[in-house]
Write a protein that holds these residues in place. Structure first.
Motif, PDB file in Angstrom:
ATOM      1  N   UNK A 117       0.857  -1.181   0.000  1.00 36.38           N
ATOM      2  CA  UNK A 117       0.000   0.000   0.000  1.00 36.38           C
ATOM      3  C   UNK A 117       0.898   1.237   0.000  1.00 36.38           C
ATOM      4  N   UNK A 118       0.361   2.326  -0.501  1.00 43.90           N
ATOM      5  CA  UNK A 118       1.101   3.587  -0.530  1.00 43.90           C
ATOM      6  C   UNK A 118       0.963   4.239   0.836  1.00 43.90           C
ATOM      7  N   UNK A 119       2.096   4.320   1.538  1.00 38.45           N
ATOM      8  CA  UNK A 119       2.106   4.917   2.868  1.00 38.45           C
ATOM      9  C   UNK A 119       2.325   6.420   2.779  1.00 38.45           C
ATOM     10  N   UNK A 120       3.149   6.843   1.836  1.00 41.80           N
ATOM     11  CA  UNK A 120       3.430   8.254   1.647  1.00 41.80           C
ATOM     12  C   UNK A 120       3.749   8.505   0.182  1.00 41.80           C
ATOM     13  N   UNK A 121       3.617   9.756  -0.233  1.00 38.68           N
ATOM     14  CA  UNK A 121       3.850  10.082  -1.641  1.00 38.68           C
ATOM     15  C   UNK A 121       4.273  11.536  -1.762  1.00 38.68           C
ATOM     16  N   UNK A 122       4.894  11.841  -2.904  1.00 41.82           N
ATOM     17  CA  UNK A 122       5.238  13.230  -3.198  1.00 41.82           C
ATOM     18  C   UNK A 122       3.944  14.029  -3.364  1.00 41.82           C
ATOM     19  N   UNK A 123       4.076  15.326  -3.395  1.00 43.84           N
ATOM     20  CA  UNK A 123       2.904  16.196  -3.530  1.00 43.84           C
ATOM     21  C   UNK A 123       2.101  15.843  -4.791  1.00 43.84           C
ATOM     22  N   UNK A 124       2.827  15.572  -5.884  1.00 35.00           N
ATOM     23  CA  UNK A 124       2.143  15.268  -7.152  1.00 35.00           C
ATOM     24  C   UNK A 124       1.381  13.948  -7.103  1.00 35.00           C
ATOM     25  N   UNK A 125       1.823  13.019  -6.261  1.00 34.11           N
ATOM     26  CA  UNK A 125       1.190  11.699  -6.190  1.00 34.11           C
ATOM     27  C   UNK A 125       0.424  11.485  -4.884  1.00 34.11           C
ATOM     28  N   UNK A 126       0.174  12.557  -4.166  1.00 34.52           N
ATOM     29  CA  UNK A 126      -0.506  12.469  -2.877  1.00 34.52           C
ATOM     30  C   UNK A 126      -1.857  11.787  -2.938  1.00 34.52           C
ATOM     31  N   UNK A 127      -2.524  11.860  -4.064  1.00 37.25           N
ATOM     32  CA  UNK A 127      -3.839  11.224  -4.207  1.00 37.25           C
ATOM     33  C   UNK A 127      -3.763   9.697  -4.112  1.00 37.25           C
ATOM     34  N   UNK A 128      -2.548   9.140  -4.208  1.00 38.46           N
ATOM     35  CA  UNK A 128      -2.388   7.682  -4.127  1.00 38.46           C
ATOM     36  C   UNK A 128      -2.246   7.174  -2.689  1.00 38.46           C
ATOM     37  N   UNK A 129      -2.102   8.064  -1.723  1.00 34.81           N
ATOM     38  CA  UNK A 129      -1.916   7.644  -0.333  1.00 34.81           C
ATOM     39  C   UNK A 129      -3.029   6.692   0.093  1.00 34.81           C
ATOM     40  N   UNK A 130      -2.660   5.555   0.628  1.00 30.25           N
ATOM     41  CA  UNK A 130      -3.606   4.549   1.088  1.00 30.25           C
ATOM     42  C   UNK A 130      -4.013   3.543   0.031  1.00 30.25           C
ATOM     43  N   UNK A 131      -3.623   3.770  -1.216  1.00 27.38           N
ATOM     44  CA  UNK A 131      -4.020   2.855  -2.292  1.00 27.38           C
ATOM     45  C   UNK A 131      -3.251   1.541  -2.201  1.00 27.38           C
ATOM     46  N   UNK A 132      -3.907   0.453  -2.563  1.00 29.33           N
ATOM     47  CA  UNK A 132      -3.257  -0.857  -2.656  1.00 29.33           C
ATOM     48  C   UNK A 132      -2.687  -0.977  -4.068  1.00 29.33           C
ATOM     49  N   UNK A 133      -1.433  -1.342  -4.158  1.00 26.91           N
ATOM     50  CA  UNK A 133      -0.772  -1.484  -5.463  1.00 26.91           C
ATOM     51  C   UNK A 133      -1.058  -2.887  -6.001  1.00 26.91           C
TER      52      UNK A 133
END
Length: 163
Positions: A117-133
């Motif tokens: 899962x996305x635990x943290x992301x850059x500002x540009x990819x912040x919308x992915x936080x919490x997503x399951x890959x």
């Protein structure tokens, strides 16, 4: 300058110039040997999961492939060797630096039993936080997890709750 010291200093400088710099292969071999020495001297229970003979065999295998591998590939092979020790107190830090060929992605992933899962992301990819890959490019996430597990087995076990 002392008249006796001048010839000695000149001789030292000439000797230093005559000594060729170690080759890339020699530097990697020295690093692998030094790693084994340090692991043996510093680890309280080095062979609790894998025998020293197996670690030495793996080290010889790495040394035998130095000329045919990139620095990045060798670093991952060393990470795999260290991961075989199988404890949370021993690891190999791979420097994330463009000069070394390693790059840090703008995502921080956490491996869970459900998948990464996305635990943290850059500002540009912040919308992915919490997503399951579910996949990385064209590779299913399970294949990527397996590759990660080979190099960072203990961390993988801890994060996935596997004992």
């Amino acid at each position: 300058m002392n008249r006796l010291a001048a010839p000695w200093l000149a001789g030292c400088l000439l000797a230093a110039q005559d000594t060729p710099a170690p080759t890339r292969e020699e530097r990697w071999r020295a690093d692998v040997r030094y790693l084994l020495i340090q692991l043996s001297e510093r680890h309280a229970n080095l062979d609790h999961t894998v025998s020293r003979e197996e670690l030495e065999r793996d080290a010889r295998r790495i040394e035998a492939t130095i000329s045919s591998r990139s620095d990045a590939q060798l670093a991952v092979e060393i990470a795999r060797l260290v991961a075989r020790i199988g404890d949370g107190h021993t690891g190999y830090f791979i420097p994330w630096d463009r000069r070394t060929g390693f790059r840090k992605y703008p995502l921080e992933l956490w491996l869970t039993p459900q998948g990464p899962i996305v635990l943290g992301a850059s500002r540009e990819l912040g919308h992915l936080a919490g997503a399951v890959i579910t996949r990385f490019g064209r590779s299913p996430s399970a294949a990527v997890e397996k590759a990660i597990q080979l190099a960072f087995v203990d961390t993988f076990r801890l994060l996935c709750g596997v004992t």
